[in-house]
Scaffold this motif. Structure first.
Motif, PDB file in Angstrom:
ATOM      1  N   VAL A 267      -3.534   4.701  -4.792  1.00 26.24           N
ATOM      2  CA  VAL A 267      -3.111   6.004  -5.303  1.00 26.24           C
ATOM      3  C   VAL A 267      -1.592   6.025  -5.353  1.00 26.24           C
ATOM      4  O   VAL A 267      -0.918   5.754  -4.343  1.00 26.24           O
ATOM      5  CB  VAL A 267      -3.628   7.153  -4.418  1.00 26.24           C
ATOM      6  N   ASP A 268      -1.042   6.333  -6.519  1.00 28.79           N
ATOM      7  CA  ASP A 268       0.415   6.412  -6.647  1.00 28.79           C
ATOM      8  C   ASP A 268       0.744   7.132  -7.947  1.00 28.79           C
ATOM      9  O   ASP A 268      -0.115   7.261  -8.832  1.00 28.79           O
ATOM     10  CB  ASP A 268       1.033   5.009  -6.649  1.00 28.79           C
ATOM     11  N   THR A 269       2.001   7.576  -8.059  1.00 29.81           N
ATOM     12  CA  THR A 269       2.419   8.190  -9.319  1.00 29.81           C
ATOM     13  C   THR A 269       2.540   7.148 -10.428  1.00 29.81           C
ATOM     14  O   THR A 269       2.511   7.490 -11.606  1.00 29.81           O
ATOM     15  CB  THR A 269       3.760   8.913  -9.131  1.00 29.81           C
ATOM     16  N   SER A 270       2.649   5.877 -10.046  1.00 24.91           N
ATOM     17  CA  SER A 270       2.715   4.775 -11.007  1.00 24.91           C
ATOM     18  C   SER A 270       1.338   4.121 -11.115  1.00 24.91           C
ATOM     19  O   SER A 270       0.740   3.739 -10.105  1.00 24.91           O
ATOM     20  CB  SER A 270       3.745   3.744 -10.555  1.00 24.91           C
ATOM     21  N   VAL A 271       0.855   3.964 -12.347  1.00 26.36           N
ATOM     22  CA  VAL A 271      -0.438   3.308 -12.558  1.00 26.36           C
ATOM     23  C   VAL A 271      -0.380   1.867 -12.068  1.00 26.36           C
ATOM     24  O   VAL A 271      -1.317   1.372 -11.412  1.00 26.36           O
ATOM     25  CB  VAL A 271      -0.836   3.348 -14.046  1.00 26.36           C
ATOM     26  N   LEU A 272       0.734   1.154 -12.344  1.00 29.38           N
ATOM     27  CA  LEU A 272       0.847  -0.237 -11.934  1.00 29.38           C
ATOM     28  C   LEU A 272       0.824  -0.365 -10.409  1.00 29.38           C
ATOM     29  O   LEU A 272       0.126  -1.212  -9.856  1.00 29.38           O
ATOM     30  CB  LEU A 272       2.129  -0.853 -12.505  1.00 29.38           C
ATOM     31  N   THR A 273       1.590   0.499  -9.742  1.00 29.53           N
ATOM     32  CA  THR A 273       1.621   0.438  -8.283  1.00 29.53           C
ATOM     33  C   THR A 273       0.235   0.721  -7.701  1.00 29.53           C
ATOM     34  O   THR A 273      -0.219   0.045  -6.777  1.00 29.53           O
ATOM     35  CB  THR A 273       2.639   1.444  -7.720  1.00 29.53           C
ATOM     36  N   ALA A 274      -0.448   1.718  -8.257  1.00 27.05           N
ATOM     37  CA  ALA A 274      -1.788   2.045  -7.780  1.00 27.05           C
ATOM     38  C   ALA A 274      -2.732   0.863  -7.966  1.00 27.05           C
ATOM     39  O   ALA A 274      -3.550   0.545  -7.081  1.00 27.05           O
ATOM     40  CB  ALA A 274      -2.325   3.272  -8.509  1.00 27.05           C
ATOM     41  N   SER A 275      -2.633   0.158  -9.103  1.00 23.59           N
ATOM     42  CA  SER A 275      -3.549  -0.958  -9.367  1.00 23.59           C
ATOM     43  C   SER A 275      -3.252  -2.144  -8.451  1.00 23.59           C
ATOM     44  O   SER A 275      -4.174  -2.814  -7.964  1.00 23.59           O
ATOM     45  CB  SER A 275      -3.455  -1.374 -10.832  1.00 23.59           C
ATOM     46  N   VAL A 276      -1.969  -2.424  -8.187  1.00 22.99           N
ATOM     47  CA  VAL A 276      -1.611  -3.511  -7.271  1.00 22.99           C
ATOM     48  C   VAL A 276      -2.127  -3.206  -5.871  1.00 22.99           C
ATOM     49  O   VAL A 276      -2.684  -4.074  -5.181  1.00 22.99           O
ATOM     50  CB  VAL A 276      -0.079  -3.724  -7.275  1.00 22.99           C
ATOM     51  N   ARG A 277      -1.954  -1.958  -5.439  1.00 23.22           N
ATOM     52  CA  ARG A 277      -2.445  -1.569  -4.113  1.00 23.22           C
ATOM     53  C   ARG A 277      -3.970  -1.673  -4.037  1.00 23.22           C
ATOM     54  O   ARG A 277      -4.526  -1.993  -2.977  1.00 23.22           O
ATOM     55  CB  ARG A 277      -1.992  -0.153  -3.784  1.00 23.22           C
ATOM     56  N   ALA A 278      -4.670  -1.344  -5.132  1.00 25.25           N
ATOM     57  CA  ALA A 278      -6.129  -1.436  -5.132  1.00 25.25           C
ATOM     58  C   ALA A 278      -6.583  -2.881  -4.908  1.00 25.25           C
ATOM     59  O   ALA A 278      -7.499  -3.158  -4.119  1.00 25.25           O
ATOM     60  CB  ALA A 278      -6.694  -0.901  -6.442  1.00 25.25           C
ATOM     61  N   VAL A 279      -5.916  -3.848  -5.592  1.00 24.99           N
ATOM     62  CA  VAL A 279      -6.271  -5.254  -5.405  1.00 24.99           C
ATOM     63  C   VAL A 279      -5.947  -5.693  -3.982  1.00 24.99           C
ATOM     64  O   VAL A 279      -6.759  -6.373  -3.323  1.00 24.99           O
ATOM     65  CB  VAL A 279      -5.530  -6.123  -6.432  1.00 24.99           C
ATOM     66  N   LEU A 280      -4.783  -5.287  -3.476  1.00 20.55           N
ATOM     67  CA  LEU A 280      -4.401  -5.668  -2.122  1.00 20.55           C
ATOM     68  C   LEU A 280      -5.369  -5.090  -1.087  1.00 20.55           C
ATOM     69  O   LEU A 280      -5.728  -5.767  -0.111  1.00 20.55           O
ATOM     70  CB  LEU A 280      -2.972  -5.197  -1.828  1.00 20.55           C
ATOM     71  N   ALA A 281      -5.821  -3.842  -1.318  1.00 15.48           N
ATOM     72  CA  ALA A 281      -6.789  -3.235  -0.402  1.00 15.48           C
ATOM     73  C   ALA A 281      -8.093  -4.021  -0.397  1.00 15.48           C
ATOM     74  O   ALA A 281      -8.705  -4.242   0.658  1.00 15.48           O
ATOM     75  CB  ALA A 281      -7.047  -1.779  -0.806  1.00 15.48           C
ATOM     76  N   ALA A 282      -8.542  -4.443  -1.578  1.00 14.72           N
ATOM     77  CA  ALA A 282      -9.772  -5.237  -1.649  1.00 14.72           C
ATOM     78  C   ALA A 282      -9.599  -6.563  -0.914  1.00 14.72           C
ATOM     79  O   ALA A 282     -10.513  -7.028  -0.207  1.00 14.72           O
ATOM     80  CB  ALA A 282     -10.149  -5.478  -3.113  1.00 14.72           C
ATOM     81  N   VAL A 283      -8.416  -7.189  -1.057  1.00 13.39           N
ATOM     82  CA  VAL A 283      -8.147  -8.450  -0.361  1.00 13.39           C
ATOM     83  C   VAL A 283      -8.206  -8.247   1.152  1.00 13.39           C
ATOM     84  O   VAL A 283      -8.831  -9.037   1.872  1.00 13.39           O
ATOM     85  CB  VAL A 283      -6.768  -8.996  -0.793  1.00 13.39           C
ATOM     86  N   ASN A 284      -7.574  -7.221   1.632  1.00 14.43           N
ATOM     87  CA  ASN A 284      -7.565  -6.983   3.069  1.00 14.43           C
ATOM     88  C   ASN A 284      -8.933  -6.573   3.602  1.00 14.43           C
ATOM     89  O   ASN A 284      -9.311  -6.949   4.725  1.00 14.43           O
ATOM     90  CB  ASN A 284      -6.519  -5.928   3.422  1.00 14.43           C
ATOM     91  N   ARG A 285      -9.704  -5.816   2.817  1.00 13.77           N
ATOM     92  CA  ARG A 285     -11.045  -5.464   3.257  1.00 13.77           C
ATOM     93  C   ARG A 285     -11.943  -6.711   3.295  1.00 13.77           C
ATOM     94  O   ARG A 285     -12.794  -6.843   4.174  1.00 13.77           O
ATOM     95  CB  ARG A 285     -11.654  -4.411   2.329  1.00 13.77           C
ATOM     96  N   ALA A 286     -11.746  -7.600   2.351  1.00 11.76           N
ATOM     97  CA  ALA A 286     -12.511  -8.849   2.368  1.00 11.76           C
ATOM     98  C   ALA A 286     -12.108  -9.697   3.557  1.00 11.76           C
ATOM     99  O   ALA A 286     -12.959 -10.330   4.216  1.00 11.76           O
ATOM    100  CB  ALA A 286     -12.293  -9.616   1.062  1.00 11.76           C
ATOM    101  N   GLY A 287     -10.813  -9.707   3.875  1.00  6.50           N
ATOM    102  CA  GLY A 287     -10.351 -10.456   5.040  1.00  6.50           C
ATOM    103  C   GLY A 287     -10.919  -9.895   6.314  1.00  6.50           C
ATOM    104  O   GLY A 287     -11.336 -10.638   7.220  1.00  6.50           O
ATOM    105  N   ALA A 288     -10.992  -8.565   6.404  1.00  7.96           N
ATOM    106  CA  ALA A 288     -11.582  -7.942   7.584  1.00  7.96           C
ATOM    107  C   ALA A 288     -13.054  -8.293   7.692  1.00  7.96           C
ATOM    108  O   ALA A 288     -13.584  -8.511   8.792  1.00  7.96           O
ATOM    109  CB  ALA A 288     -11.398  -6.429   7.506  1.00  7.96           C
TER     110      ALA A 288
END
Length: 588
Positions: free
Chosen positions: A565-586
Motif C-alpha cells: 500500500v502506497d501513494t505510488s503504484v510502483l512502490t506498492a507493487s514492489v512492496r507486494a512482491v517483497l512481502a510475498a518473498v518474506n512470507r514464503a521465507g517464513a
C-alpha cells in the motif's frame, strides 16, 4: 381430515398430560363453507389501528406515565396512523386525564383533522358515562364497546345466558347512542368487540352484531366497526380466517360495517391470523408496534405493514426510520425489541454465515449493475438481493451491519467488508487464504471481528512483511534502497540494496517491466522469484488516494501472496512482491 401416520417417526410419547386439553372443534363450531380466502390477494393495506396506549399499556408491569404516553401518541401520529386507541378512561385516573389532555390538544389544532381518537369501555352504564365525559370537546372519536361472548365466559365469568348478554349489550349500545346524540356537533362513531369471538358460536356473534348495526343505524357514510378478536388463540390461522369469512359473508348491511380483527399471539401465529383474516374480508387490524400485549402479545403492526411492503404494497404508514420508531417504543414500554425481531431487530439484516455473505455480496454487485443498466439510482432500482427481503436502506438502516464476521464466516463476507469499509478489493484467489487467517483469529478469540480488525489482520499478514520495520516473523529479506529507470531500448533496470539474512549487497536486474527487473535483482541475490498473479487498484482509504497492489509469487517452491500500500503504484507493487518473498521465507 386427520393427519397422516408417520411409521418412520422414532419419537416417543411425552409424559405431559396432553389429554387435559380439547381441540378447537370440540370447543366451537365453525360452519362449513366454500372458502374463498385461500385464492385472495392483499393488494392494499387495511386500516391499521395501534392499541399500544390502551391494550399494550395494560400489559406493562410499569404502565406509561403521561409523558411517555404523549411521546408514543406523537410518534403514531407522525407515522400516519388515522385511528389510535388511546386508553380505557373509566379504568384509571391516568387514562381519563390523558384523553382530556388530547381534547385540549385537539382544540388548539395539535391533532390532524383526519386522526380519530378511540376510547375503550365495558358494557356498564357508569363506565360508559365516564368514557363519554373523557371525550368531551373532541371533534372526532370512536367509542369502543366490548363484552365477552363465548360460552366459557358466559358460564364461568358472567353467569348469564346468551339472551341476557345480548340484552346487556343492547342497553349499553342504546346508552351510547343517546349520549352521542346529545353532542350533535361531534363526530362520534361506534365500535363493538365480542371479546373471545374466536370461541363464540358464529350464529350468536352474527345475531349480536347485526342487532347493533340496526340499533346504531349504520350507513355507508357512517359505518360501525365490528371488531372480532382472537382474544386467546385456540387454533391454526386458517380456522380464524374461516370464522372471519363467515361473518364477512353474513353480516347485515355489509357496506355499512367496517370488519376489524384483533389477533393475539398465544400460539405464535398472530401475524398469520391477521394476514389470513384480511384475505377473508377484514378491512381493519388492531395491534401494537413490535407486538406488545398481554401474555405473548398483540399482533405486531410493524411486521404486518412491512410484510405488505415486501410484496410491493404501500403499507400507508411510515417506517423509513425504523430505528427511531424502535427507540421511542422501547423508551415508552421499557421493553427491548428482540435482536431477531422481523425487520427491526439489530441482527435481522446481518449475515455471519459464509454462504449467506457470499450470496449477499454478489447480490449487491448485481443490484448495482442492474441500476446502472436501467439508468436509475440504486435506491430506485428493483430489489432482488438474496437473503434480504427488503432493502435495509428503505427503513433507514445502513449496509455496515449487513455482513459481520466470526468463525462461521466465509471469504465473501470478509472481502465485502474490506472493500466497502476500507477500499481493499482482494483478488478472488487470495480470498480463501485470507479467510483462513481470519478464522484462525476468531476461533482463538471466540468473538466476531470488526471491519477495522479485519483490515488490521490483512495488513499484518500481507502488507507488513514488505514494509521497512515490519514484523516479518521469519522473513529475512529487506529492501533498504532502490531506483528504477528505463534504457533507450525500452528495458527496465532495477538497482537496489538488499539485506538477505546477515548479508548485504547491491544488486541489479533488467526486465521488460519494473517488477520483472526487480525479480532479476532478487535472483542476483540468490532468491528465485516467479510472479504468478498480479493486480492493483486505487483506494481512498484515510482521505488520500492510495494504490494497493497484490502479488502471488513462487519463491523456492513455496507460493505466497503479498500486498503493498502506497501513494505510488510502483512502490506498492514492489512492496507486494517483497512481502510475498518474506512470507514464503517464513513458510520455509
Amino acid at each position: 381430515m386427520t393427519s397422516p401416520a408417520y411409521p418412520w417417526n422414532p419419537q416417543r410419547p411425552s409424559p405431559m398430560p396432553h389429554h387435559r386439553y380439547r381441540p378447537y372443534q370440540d370447543r366451537v363450531h365453525v360452519p362449513a363453507q366454500d372458502r374463498t380466502w385461500p385464492s385472495a390477494r392483499i393488494e392494499r393495506a387495511p386500516l391499521w389501528v395501534p392499541v399500544d396506549l390502551r391494550d399494550g399499556n395494560q400489559a406493562l408491569a410499569e404502565p406509561m406515565d403521561t409523558g411517555r404516553k404523549r411521546r408514543f401518541f406523537d410518534l403514531l401520529v407522525s407515522m400516519g396512523f388515522k385511528e389510535i386507541e388511546v386508553g380505557y378512561p373509566s379504568a384509571s385516573r391516568a387514562d381519563f386525564d390523558f384523553v382530556r389532555d388530547l381534547a385540549a390538544l385537539s382544540a388548539s389544532g395539535g391533532i390532524p383533522d383526519d386522526v380519530s381518537i378511540v376510547v375503550f369501555t365495558p358494557a356498564k352504564p357508569d363506565l360508559i358515562d365516564r368514557t363519554f365525559e373523557s371525550i368531551e370537546g373532541l371533534p372526532r372519536a370512536v367509542v369502543h364497546l366490548y363484552i365477552p361472548t363465548s360460552q366459557v365466559w358466559r358460564d364461568v365469568v358472567l353467569g348469564r345466558s346468551r339472551a341476557q348478554v345480548r340484552e346487556v349489550v343492547t342497553e349499553a349500545a342504546t346508552r351510547m347512542a343517546r349520549l352521542a346524540d346529545a353532542r350533535p356537533g361531534a363526530d362520534i362513531r361506534y365500535q363493538f368487540s365480542p371479546e373471545t369471538f374466536n370461541l363464540t358460536e358464529p350464529d350468536y356473534v352474527l345475531e349480536v352484531c347485526d342487532g347493533l348495526t340496526r340499533l346504531w343505524d349504520a350507513s355507508p357514510d357512517r359505518p360501525v366497526t365490528h371488531n372480532l378478536p382472537a382474544t386467546v388463540e385456540i387454533a391454526t390461522p386458517n380456522v380464524y380466517a374461516d370464522q372471519i369469512e363467515y361473518l364477512h359473508r353474513h353480516l347485515a348491511r355489509r357496506d355499512s360495517v367496517i370488519l376489524s380483527v384483533h389477533p393475539h399471539n398465544d400460539r405464535g401465529t398472530g401475524v398469520a391470523c391477521a394476514e389470513l383474516a384480511v384475505l377473508a374480508g377484514a378491512q381493519r387490524v388492531e395491534g401494537c408496534l413490535f407486538g406488545n400485549g398481554e401474555r405473548t402479545g398483540n399482533v405486531d403492526l410493524v411486521t404486518l405493514a412491512l410484510n405488505l411492503y415486501a410484496q410491493g404494497v404501500d403499507p400507508m404508514v411510515d417506517f423509513s426510520d425504523i430505528d427511531a420508531v424502535r427507540e421511542v417504543v422501547e423508551h415508552c414500554n421499557r421493553l427491548p425489541v428482540h435482536p431477531r425481531h422481523p425487520y427491526a431487530g439489530d441482527l435481522v439484516h446481518t449475515a455471519f454465515s459464509g454462504t449467506h455473505q457470499d450470496a449477499i455480496s454478489k447480490g449487491f454487485a448485481h443490484h448495482a449493475r442492474r441500476a446502472a443498466e436501467l439508468g436509475v439510482p440504486e435506491s430506485e432500482a428493483p430489489w432482488d438481493v438474496p437473503y434480504l427481503p427488503i432493502d435495509p436502506a428503505d427503513i433507514g438502516r445502513s449496509y455496515e451491519a449487513v455482513i459481520r464476521v466470526n468463525s462461521q464466516s466465509g471469504k465473501g463476507g470478509m472481502a465485502y467488508l474490506l472493500q466497502t469499509r476500507h477500499g481493499i478489493d482482494l483478488p478472488r484467489r487470495l480470498r480463501p487464504e485470507f479467510s483462513r487467517v481470519v478464522q484462525a483469529a476468531t476461533d482463538d478469540s471466540g468473538q466476531e471481528a470488526s471491519a477495522k480488525e479485519l483490515y488490521e489482520l490483512f495488513r499484518a499478514a500481507y502488507v507488513a512483511p514488505g514494509e521497512q520495520g515490519g514484523d516479518v516473523k521469519g522473513g529475512d529479506v529487506e529492501l533498504s534502497s532502490w531506483t528504477t529507470d528505463r534504457a533507450p531500448d525500452g528495458a527496465h533496470r532495477f538497482v537496489c540494496t538488499l539485506h538477505v539474512g546477515d548479508r548485504i549487497g547491491d544488486f541489479e536486474g533488467v526486465g521488460n517491466g519494473p517488477l520483472s527487473a526487480f525479480t532479476e535483482a532478487l535472483a542476483a541475490a540468490g532468491i528465485a522469484v516467479e510472479i504468478l498473479d498480479y493486480s492493483e487498484h486505487a483506494t481512498g482509504e484515510g482521505g488520500t488516494s492510495e494504490a494497493v497492489a497484490y502479488a502471488e509469487c513462487r519463491v523456492g517452491g513455496v507460493v505466497r501472496w503479498g500486498a503493498g500500500v502506497d501513494t505510488s503504484v510502483l512502490t506498492a507493487s514492489v512492496r507486494a512482491v517483497l512481502a510475498a518473498v518474506n512470507r514464503a521465507g517464513a513458510a520455509r
